[in-house]
Scaffold this motif. Structure first.
Motif, short mmCIF file in Angstrom:
data_model
loop_
_atom_site.label_atom_id
_atom_site.label_comp_id
_atom_site.label_asym_id
_atom_site.label_seq_id
_atom_site.Cartn_x
_atom_site.Cartn_y
_atom_site.Cartn_z
N ILE A 65 -9.66 -18.02 70.49
CA ILE A 65 -9.29 -16.61 70.26
C ILE A 65 -9.87 -16.12 68.94
O ILE A 65 -10.43 -15.03 68.86
N ALA A 66 -9.76 -16.94 67.90
CA ALA A 66 -10.26 -16.56 66.58
C ALA A 66 -11.78 -16.37 66.58
O ALA A 66 -12.31 -15.52 65.86
N GLY A 67 -12.47 -17.16 67.38
CA GLY A 67 -13.93 -17.08 67.42
C GLY A 67 -14.47 -15.98 68.31
O GLY A 67 -15.65 -15.64 68.25
N ASP A 68 -13.61 -15.37 69.13
CA ASP A 68 -14.05 -14.33 70.05
C ASP A 68 -14.09 -12.99 69.32
O ASP A 68 -13.07 -12.40 69.02
N ARG A 69 -15.29 -12.52 69.04
CA ARG A 69 -15.46 -11.25 68.33
C ARG A 69 -15.82 -10.10 69.27
O ARG A 69 -16.19 -9.03 68.83
N SER A 70 -15.70 -10.30 70.60
CA SER A 70 -16.12 -9.29 71.56
C SER A 70 -15.35 -7.98 71.43
O SER A 70 -15.86 -6.92 71.73
N ASN A 71 -14.10 -8.04 70.99
CA ASN A 71 -13.31 -6.82 70.82
C ASN A 71 -13.09 -6.45 69.36
O ASN A 71 -12.22 -5.65 69.04
N PHE A 72 -13.90 -7.03 68.50
CA PHE A 72 -13.71 -6.84 67.06
C PHE A 72 -13.84 -5.38 66.66
O PHE A 72 -13.10 -4.87 65.82
N PHE A 73 -14.80 -4.70 67.24
CA PHE A 73 -15.04 -3.30 66.87
C PHE A 73 -14.59 -2.33 67.96
O PHE A 73 -15.10 -1.24 68.07
N THR A 74 -13.63 -2.71 68.77
CA THR A 74 -13.13 -1.84 69.83
C THR A 74 -12.66 -0.53 69.25
O THR A 74 -11.93 -0.49 68.25
#
Length: 78
Positions: A65-74
């Motif tokens: 979860i911490a490494g998943d940046r896909s929704n970082f800039f949602t």
């Protein structure tokens, strides 16, 4: 009465470095202000405590979860 004391936090207990001027058993309110910056060894020790008591599976899930940046800039458009 307000006093400022230096203390060490060890094993879940605050240990004053000087004797406070209050009777034993007196109820107090602590306001925590950390002093110096941690050295790298202390920082690693604290970071290792994050996963204490967790299973390997739980740790892996947190890391994923911490490494998943896909929704970082949602919600933000470039």
């Amino acid at each position: 009465m307000i006093q400022t004391l230096d203390a060490i936090y060890e094993q879940g207990v605050f240990r004053p470095l000087t004797k406070p001027e209050i009777p034993d058993g007196e109820s107090v309110k602590l306001i925590i202000e950390t002093s110096s910056k941690l050295n790298p060894e202390e920082m690693l020790k604290l970071a290792a405590q994050v996963y204490e008591g967790l299973s390997e599976e739980e740790i892996n899930e947190i890391e994923q979860i911490a490494g998943d940046r896909s929704n970082f800039f949602t919600g933000h458009t470039p």
